[in-house]
Design a protein around this motif. Structure first.
Motif, PDB file in Angstrom:
ATOM      1  N   GLY A 153      -8.535 102.904 -44.886  1.00  0.00           N
ATOM      2  CA  GLY A 153      -8.093 101.386 -45.273  1.00  0.00           C
ATOM      3  C   GLY A 153      -9.670 102.053 -46.663  1.00  0.00           C
ATOM      4  N   SER A 154     -10.190  99.786 -46.316  1.00  0.00           N
ATOM      5  CA  SER A 154     -11.647  99.626 -47.754  1.00  0.00           C
ATOM      6  C   SER A 154     -12.823 100.667 -47.219  1.00  0.00           C
ATOM      7  N   ARG A 155     -12.952 101.122 -46.252  1.00  0.00           N
ATOM      8  CA  ARG A 155     -14.003 101.885 -46.403  1.00  0.00           C
ATOM      9  C   ARG A 155     -13.570 103.322 -45.722  1.00  0.00           C
ATOM     10  N   THR A 183      -5.907  99.657 -45.218  1.00  0.00           N
ATOM     11  CA  THR A 183      -4.309  98.950 -46.162  1.00  0.00           C
ATOM     12  C   THR A 183      -3.037 100.390 -45.766  1.00  0.00           C
ATOM     13  N   ILE A 228     -15.718  93.690 -39.374  1.00  0.00           N
ATOM     14  CA  ILE A 228     -14.344  94.222 -40.482  1.00  0.00           C
ATOM     15  C   ILE A 228     -13.596  95.017 -39.774  1.00  0.00           C
ATOM     16  N   GLY A 229     -11.846  94.608 -39.496  1.00  0.00           N
ATOM     17  CA  GLY A 229     -11.631  95.698 -39.819  1.00  0.00           C
ATOM     18  C   GLY A 229     -11.039  95.145 -37.470  1.00  0.00           C
ATOM     19  N   GLY A 249     -12.502 100.114 -42.400  1.00  0.00           N
ATOM     20  CA  GLY A 249     -12.637  98.674 -43.099  1.00  0.00           C
ATOM     21  C   GLY A 249     -11.517  98.207 -42.479  1.00  0.00           C
ATOM     22  N   GLU A 250     -11.047  97.269 -43.675  1.00  0.00           N
ATOM     23  CA  GLU A 250      -9.428  96.851 -43.416  1.00  0.00           C
ATOM     24  C   GLU A 250      -8.479  97.582 -44.196  1.00  0.00           C
ATOM     25  N   GLU A 299     -17.094 105.781 -45.569  1.00  0.00           N
ATOM     26  CA  GLU A 299     -18.413 104.863 -45.754  1.00  0.00           C
ATOM     27  C   GLU A 299     -19.225 104.298 -44.177  1.00  0.00           C
ATOM     28  N   GLY A 356     -13.464  99.631 -35.987  1.00  0.00           N
ATOM     29  CA  GLY A 356     -13.299  98.718 -37.685  1.00  0.00           C
ATOM     30  C   GLY A 356     -14.363 100.208 -38.755  1.00  0.00           C
TER      31      GLY A 356
END
Ligand SMILES: NC(=O)c1ccc[n+]([C@@H]2O[C@H](COP(=O)([O-])OP(=O)(O)OC[C@H]3O[C@@H](n4cnc5c(N)ncnc54)[C@H](O)[C@@H]3O)[C@@H](O)[C@H]2O)c1
Lengths: 317, 459
Positions: free
Chosen positions: B333-335, B206, A67-68, B203-204, B348, B200
């Motif tokens: 991001g997503s994390r 955003t 991811i990422g 995460g993704e 996270e 990462g």
């Protein structure tokens, strides 16, 4: 065909689930080695082999890293149809970050969508690449002081609020440094470290060297929250890996059977920053286990990332 | 990525829009067309991935020796293998003072040029550093390229869209690099944030937020700081977001802009211009020349920038309000998320409970090699990042590396200056951001998150 596939998987050190029995009739997606020596942009080859009995057409392949990570392109299509047994290889670019010094696993996934072939429409291949050195053993992952002397509770911080087990109360239950503890069929050891020093691994998801064989892996530990669960990954010497959830009840005030755990010892009271207290309550140590493949030898264990899961020791049974 | 204007057109044909919105549409549609990317000339080739030719020593020419130019002088003198051979300022005394300073540091006396043109034409200069007021950057950057020099330009490289394109084209034609001297791209926190993004950790990704929030009121009204009050005068003649790059560039790097993602649309808002007039009323004596001025630049100019991969960036600019300093430096991001001033994280699975945690352990873990090997918070301006930038520029030229920051990065990071005006003039409608790479933005490549490499030995 099947032997070729297996050979390929072996050569690539693929860590995907065991090759299904029907592999000879399936479309296979394999991901070539990824150069993890970043920061760099690496080229990755994805090969789709038509193990089905029909011609495979309209092949489109997508690829993603952890991811990422930025990769390119999102998908590649292959114009030519693949006869049964034929394969096609496409390339992707991926931005690889600096290689961490510690043990790290990178997961890559490629998905093929197609018509014909084995008729399944899609097939996915994964590749796990490991890099970096694991810790020498559980003791090297100790990062939390869970036990203190009643005369000096200050180093303790089992629960993030400065509280800890009392070494004297644990000794009453036979839990002294280096003492053997039997639980769930395994023989474990209470941490062989001076009282008031790091004695358990809590969070961080560190990977340790651990050699053993058996039907289950037993953990001696306790929880510092009511949701003290996390993922343990077991790495076998044949290069395969399996993950399972491990959890412990909170050290106090939670059902001793929570998360499937077993009570090992209950001590009266705990050490607070100001000294021994809470004598009316029990503070407990548990055992819990995850299944192993008895035919394989465990080489490495990745501990949970959740800092509420405290591990004092582990052993096979 | 959905084309916002197409969405609007679709609603338009659906007949669902109010008359006011109908009237507004053609303007935004034509704004889109007006910024269609110009085509390359046939003899023009990209500068993406083009390494510097190797220089045994880098001979630097300095143009503009005011606060910034002088502040960077000792750094140029200190970098191994770098020699300042030429200096120029329209105020000759400043150029002479710079030359004297170099001599006092034990360095050779540089040639003091009477004009920028003569410095650009000099054959003992490899790299020109421009630190003049904004209105001169474009012409001087272009002039240095045409003189066959590589050029580092202070913020911004240009203030108009056509100028940004012209610098891209001139770099491609002359085969010389021109780039923004974005010191904040080399900030320690910013580089660690970049490495975390690539790992990462978030995460993704955003969204990201950056900008330049710096109470400059006292300096803007000073009679001695900005030469001829050039910076305050910009507040009388432009509504642009003048200077969001310090916070925008690091966020763009984290999103791999021009290396896998790109800015697509920008829309701007501006608050009323109140800060400077109110400050003047309280602190500036009647009769001061500023009393003849009317300030039109909004105190807080905000740009929202969409990216092709569906991310959103907020880039702020405010230099005329009382407030503590911040470049925001937030990436989410997503994390998880990082946010600076003070630097903190929430990631996270490490963190929970809705509470910020200290960034420091992550900065240590993701510390960039330039900070481990070159950076020193007590060496040079802005907490050491100015010297890291200077060292890296010289090292890239001496070792023959591909520059971390190229003309495409520089142009797109500076594009909010003209694009904010364009959007504000259209009531905040989205305006298209050019693709200065002309299609090459999709391909991943390494940039500021570089591989360690040595400074070549000096002989
Ligand atoms: N990156 C950073 O951290 C940073 C910090 C400060 C300033 N800056 C930038 O540096 C630039 C200069 O700002 P400053 O604060 O030094 O302003 P300044 O007014 O102190 O200095 C400008 C200098 O340029 C000279 N000059 C003016 N017109 C010229 C021309 N046509 N040719 C040659 N010299 C000319 C002036 O005589 C003066 O010495 C601006 O772009 C500013 O935004 C960047």
């Amino acid at each position: 065909m099947r032997s070729r596939l297996l050979l390929l998987l072996a050569v690539l050190g693929l860590l995907a689930a065991p090759v299904p029995a029907s592999a000879s009739a399936a479309v296979a997606v394999t991901i070539g080695a990824v150069d993890l020596d970043g920061p760099a942009v690496s080229t990755v080859e994805v090969t789709v082999t038509n193990g089905g009995s029909a011609r495979l057409s309209r092949l489109s392949v997508s690829f993603a890293g952890p991811i990422g990570w930025t990769s390119y392109p999102a998908s590649r299509s292959v114009k030519e149809a693949l006869a049964p047994g034929a394969s096609a290889t496409v390339e992707f670019l991926i931005h690889v970050p600096e290689k961490p010094a510690s043990f790290t696993v990178r997961k890559f996934t490629a998905t093929a969508s197609y018509r014909g072939g084995d008729g399944a429409g899609t097939a996915t291949g994964t590749r796990l690449e490991r890099s970096g050195a694991p810790l020498a053993g559980l003791a090297a992952a100790y990062n939390n002081v869970g036990v203190t002397a009643e005369s000096n509770p200050t180093p303790g911080n089992f629960d993030g609020e400065g509280n800890s087990f009392s070494s004297a109360r644990l000794a009453e239950k036979g839990l002294t440094p280096g003492a053997a503890v039997t639980a769930l069929g395994a023989t474990l050891r209470w941490p062989s470290v001076p009282v008031g020093t790091p004695d358990n691994a809590a969070g961080g998801g560190r990977t340790i060297e651990f050699t053993g064989q058996g039907s289950r892996l037993v953990f001696l530990g306790s929880g510092s929250s009511f949701a003290a669960t996390g993922t343990v990954t077991v790495w076998y010497s044949d290069g395969t890996a399996a993950s399972a959830t491990l959890g412990f009840p909170n050290w106090s005030f939670q059902d001793a059977g929570a998360h499937g755990a077993t009570l090992v010892a209950a001590t009266a009271g705990r050490n607070r920053p100001t000294g021994y207290g809470d004598a009316a309550y029990e503070y407990r140590v548990f055992a819990n286990s995850i299944p192993l493949d008895p035919a394989k030898t465990v080489e490495l264990v990745t501990l949970p990332g959740n800092g509420a899961v405290h591990v004092f020791d582990l052993a096979t049974a | 990525m959905t084309d916002l204007l197409n969405v609007s057109r679709r609603s338009l044909f659906g007949g669902a829009l109010a008359a006011g919105a109908l009237a507004a549409l053609p303007a935004s549609a034509s704004a889109d067309d007006a910024t269609a990317d110009p085509r390359r000339r046939r003899d023009q080739r990209t500068m993406i991935g083009v390494p510097f030719e190797e220089h045994r020593t880098v001979r630097v020419g300095l143009v503009g020796l005011g606060n910034r130019g002088m502040g960077m002088l000792d750094g140029w003198a200190a970098v191994p293998g770098c020699v300042v051979t030429a200096v120029h300022d329209v105020r000759a005394d400043r150029a002479n003072r710079a030359a004297d300073r170099l001599v006092s540091l034990g360095k050779p006396r540089p040639a003091v040029h009477a004009t920028d043109r003569s410095l650009f034409a000099a054959d003992d200069v490899d790299f020109v550093y421009i630190a003049t007021p904004w209105e001169f950057h474009y012409a001087q950057g272009k002039g240095a390229l045409l003189g066959g020099k590589h050029v580092g330009v202070e913020l911004p490289i240009a203030t108009e869209l056509a100028e940004l394109w012209d610098l891209v084209d001139t770099s491609e034609l002359t085969r010389k690099h021109l780039f923004l001297m974005e010191n904040c791209s080399y900030g320690r926190n910013e580089l660690a944030m970049l490495k975390m993004a690539h790992e990462g950790v978030f995460g993704e990704i955003t969204n990201g937020h950056g900008g330049y929030l710096h109470d400059l009121r006292a300096l803007l009204f000073s009679d001695t700081y900005y030469t001829d009050a050039w910076r305050r005068k910009w507040h009388t003649r432009s509504i642009a977001s003048f200077y969001p790059m310090h916070g925008l560039a690091p966020i763009a790097a984290c999103m791999d802009v021009n290396r896998g993602d790109r800015f697509t649309y920008l829309r701007a808002t501006a608050t009323a211009p109140r800060g400077l007039a109110d400050y003047r009323a309280r602190h500036v004596p009647q009769g001061h020349p500023s009393w003849n001025e009317t300030y039109i630049n909004g105190d807080l100019v905000t740009c929202l920038i969409d990216t092709e991969r569906g991310r959103v960036i907020r880039a702020e600019h405010d230099v005329s309000s009382p407030r503590p300093y911040s470049r925001i430096n937030s990436l989410a991001g997503s994390r998880g998320i990082v946010e600076d001033y003070p630097a903190r994280v929430y990631l996270e699975p490490d963190h929970g409970g809705h509470a910020w945690q200290d960034f420091r352990p992550y900065r240590d873990r993701f510390d960039h090699w330039l900070w481990k090997e070159v950076g020193d918070e007590n060496n040079g301006g802005h907490g050491g990042m100015d010297y890291v930038l200077q060292w890296r520029v010289v090292q890239q030229m001496r070792a023959g590396l591909v520059p971390d920051i190229d003309v495409y990065d520089s142009a797109v990071w500076c594009s909010p200056v003209p694009l904010s005006v364009r959007s504000l003039e259209r009531d905040g409608k989205p305006v298209r951001v050019p693709d200065f790479t002309r299609g090459q933005w999709m391909t991943p490549r390494v940039g500021l998150d570089s591989r360690p490499s040595a400074m070549p030995a000096t002989v």
